[in-house]
Design a protein around this motif. Structure first.
Motif: not given
Length: 213
Positions: A15-44
């Motif tokens: 159950a714990v593993c299932s809940a953790q796998s439903n967390l949105p995926e996160l990728k972070v990139e550097a950008s001019d003057g800040g950063s970009v958060l890329r959030v992808r919803n892998t759940a239903s």
């Protein structure tokens, strides 16, 4: 360990593993003057709120909270790019973690430490929105101007202790920042607009938070 106990333990682990796998995926990139958060919803289910946190980074802490009152829910399979002004996030992406999420059906996923905080934060935001609606409904009945109503809200805001450096990463500081943020937004909106217009926005937010019909 008995077979029954072992089976129960395995079910909890799954159950714990299932809940953790439903967390949105996160990728972070550097950008001019800040950063970009890329959030992808892998759940239903659509994601209606989530927390991203800079974890265990020496000498610094940062958290990004997103809620559907300020953005549309992230649909299943959708990726959202969010520019932020924090530069540390992009410079140290390995420290940036998706910590908690709430889905449209009310289910949650994430770390045991942060899921309750995200849920309580959302609960207190809804309570604050309801109180704002009650106060501004009275102001509307009394015929108050937006400026007068804003002044009253600022007095309320000043009576609430805000987050400090020592508690900003703790539940009490996180919730305080969210509550004060709602009040400050409403006060600023009243200075530019009318009481009825701000009330309409608050009622729309109440529905998005699940507290209105």
């Amino acid at each position: 360990m008995s077979p029954t106990t072992l089976a129960a333990s395995l079910l909890v682990t799954l159950a714990v593993c299932s809940a953790q796998s439903n967390l949105p995926e996160l990728k972070v990139e550097a950008s001019d003057g800040g950063s970009v958060l890329r959030v992808r919803n892998t759940a239903s289910q659509p994601v209606v709120a989530y927390m991203i946190e800079l974890v265990n980074y020496p000498g610094s802490w940062f958290a990004f909270w997103q809620d559907e009152t300020t953005a549309e829910p992230v649909k299943p399979g959708e990726e959202r790019r969010i520019p932020i002004t924090n530069m540390t996030a992009g410079a140290a992406p390995e420290y940036m973690k998706m910590q908690a999420a709430i889905f449209a059906d009310g289910s949650t996923a994430g770390t045991p430490e942060r899921v309750p905080v995200l849920v309580e934060r959302r609960k207190q935001i809804l309570a604050t929105v309801k109180e704002l609606i009650a106060r501004l409904s009275k102001a509307e009945t009394a015929g108050q101007s937006g400026t007068t109503a804003a002044a009253d809200l600022k007095k309320w805001d000043e009576s609430i202790a805000g987050p400090t450096r020592s508690n900003r990463a703790k539940p009490e500081g996180i919730v305080a920042a969210a509550v004060k943020g709602q009040i400050e937004w409403a006060a600023a909106a009243l200075e530019k607009g009318s009481v009825p217009a701000v009330l309409a926005s608050l009622r729309a937010n109440e529905k998005k938070l699940g507290g209105g019909q």
